[in-house]
Design an enzyme around this catalytic site. Structure first.
Site, PDB file in Angstrom:
ATOM      1  N   HIS A 171      10.530  -3.167  23.482  1.00 39.96           N
ATOM      2  CA  HIS A 171      10.266  -1.740  23.698  1.00 39.96           C
ATOM      3  C   HIS A 171      11.427  -1.009  24.365  1.00 39.96           C
ATOM      4  CE1 HIS A 171       6.088  -2.063  22.436  1.00 39.96           C
ATOM      5  NE2 HIS A 171       5.979  -3.148  23.189  1.00 39.96           N
TER       6      HIS A 171
ATOM      7  N   CYS B  17       1.165  -9.396  26.871  1.00 37.79           N
ATOM      8  CA  CYS B  17       2.617  -9.217  26.725  1.00 37.79           C
ATOM      9  C   CYS B  17       3.365 -10.343  27.435  1.00 37.79           C
ATOM     10  CB  CYS B  17       3.042  -7.869  27.293  1.00 37.79           C
ATOM     11  SG  CYS B  17       2.640  -6.454  26.230  1.00 37.79           S
TER      12      CYS B  17
END
Length: 267
Positions: free
Chosen positions: A180, A228
């Site tokens: 990200h 995550c």
């Protein structure tokens, strides 16, 4: 007459463009898939359960959560989701929505916060925390994120969250930024938003809690961050640990101005 070399060049150019066209088509297909699912989002069921849990007398003290202060005063739920995590003077801690709910469940209803925090996601009182978070998030749908950075602890947690976001480690030497932190990243058929800045309305932090169609579960932000870490091959963080709250602070501050669509629906 067109030369053979010219035709070959044109063909090669067309072939080189095909992956780009295919990627665009796949991305559009995912968007259409999500749009079709929105009308029947199972998150509605969790939302209804959460509202019932908020108003119902429960726990050893047999009282409701209607006096729980989530940051805007006892019982106020509208608008709190888009301002969390934040510093709470009564606990002298930075808290996100889920950790604050557990505090209220302990102080008002008499539940054991430590026991709830050790419960696996989706089970018993932890499932109830997720349902409560889903309803409270829905009460702020369409509102824009505006996390406070006025208290020193809020500033500290933002900086710690930023460092954690870029910290590499684990067997794959991954960080949050590996997925990200750059433009044009994708996993399977999904575009990965850049979370170091405002990714836009309903993207990233502004889309959780969300219902995951792939496993039929409602995922809170705590569970999203937990998974995550799993994907990075890091050890699982503790529920509502300072690390997860710091990461949420970093992501939430970066999302300032983005409108929440939570509870959303995901693949």
């Amino acid at each position: 007459m067109i030369k053979t070399s010219t035709l070959a060049f044109a063909a090669a150019l067309a072939l080189s463009a095909m992956p780009v066209l295919a990627q665009k088509s796949a991305s559009q297909g995912i968007d259409e898939y999500r749009a079709m699912l929105q009308d029947g989002n199972p998150a509605d069921l969790f939302e209804a359960k959460g509202e019932d849990l908020w108003k119902k007398n429960r726990g050893p003290k047999n009282v409701s959560l209607e006096k729980c202060d989530l940051g805007k005063g006892p019982g106020v739920v509208k608008g709190v989701f888009v301002e969390l995590p934040r510093y709470f003077a009564d606990t002298q801690r930075m808290q996100d929505l889920e950790s604050r709910l557990v505090t209220c469940m302990e102080n008002l209803q008499g539940f054991n916060a430590a026991e709830i925090s050790k419960t696996p996601f989706g089970r018993d009182e932890m499932a109830n925390v997720t349902a409560l978070a889903t309803w409270i998030a829905a009460e702020s749908k369409g509102l824009k994120f505006n996390l406070s950075q006025s208290h020193q602890q809020e500033k500290n947690f933002y900086e710690v969250g930023k460092r954690l976001f870029f910290q590499r480690g684990g067997s794959h030497d991954f960080s949050c930024a590996s997925c990200h932190g750059e433009e044009g990243k994708r996993i399977r058929l999904q575009d990965l938003p850049i979370l170091t800045k405002n990714p836009g309305d309903g993207v990233g932090f502004a889309a959780w809690p969300a219902y995951r169609v792939s496993n039929g579960q409602m995922w809170s932000m705590q569970l999203r961050l937990n998974d995550c870490y799993r994907q990075q091959r890091f050890p699982y963080p503790g529920f509502a640990s300072d690390a997860t709250v710091a990461l949420s602070t970093y992501l939430g501050v970066n999302a300032k101005g983005a409108a929440s669509i939570a509870p959303a629906i995901k693949r």
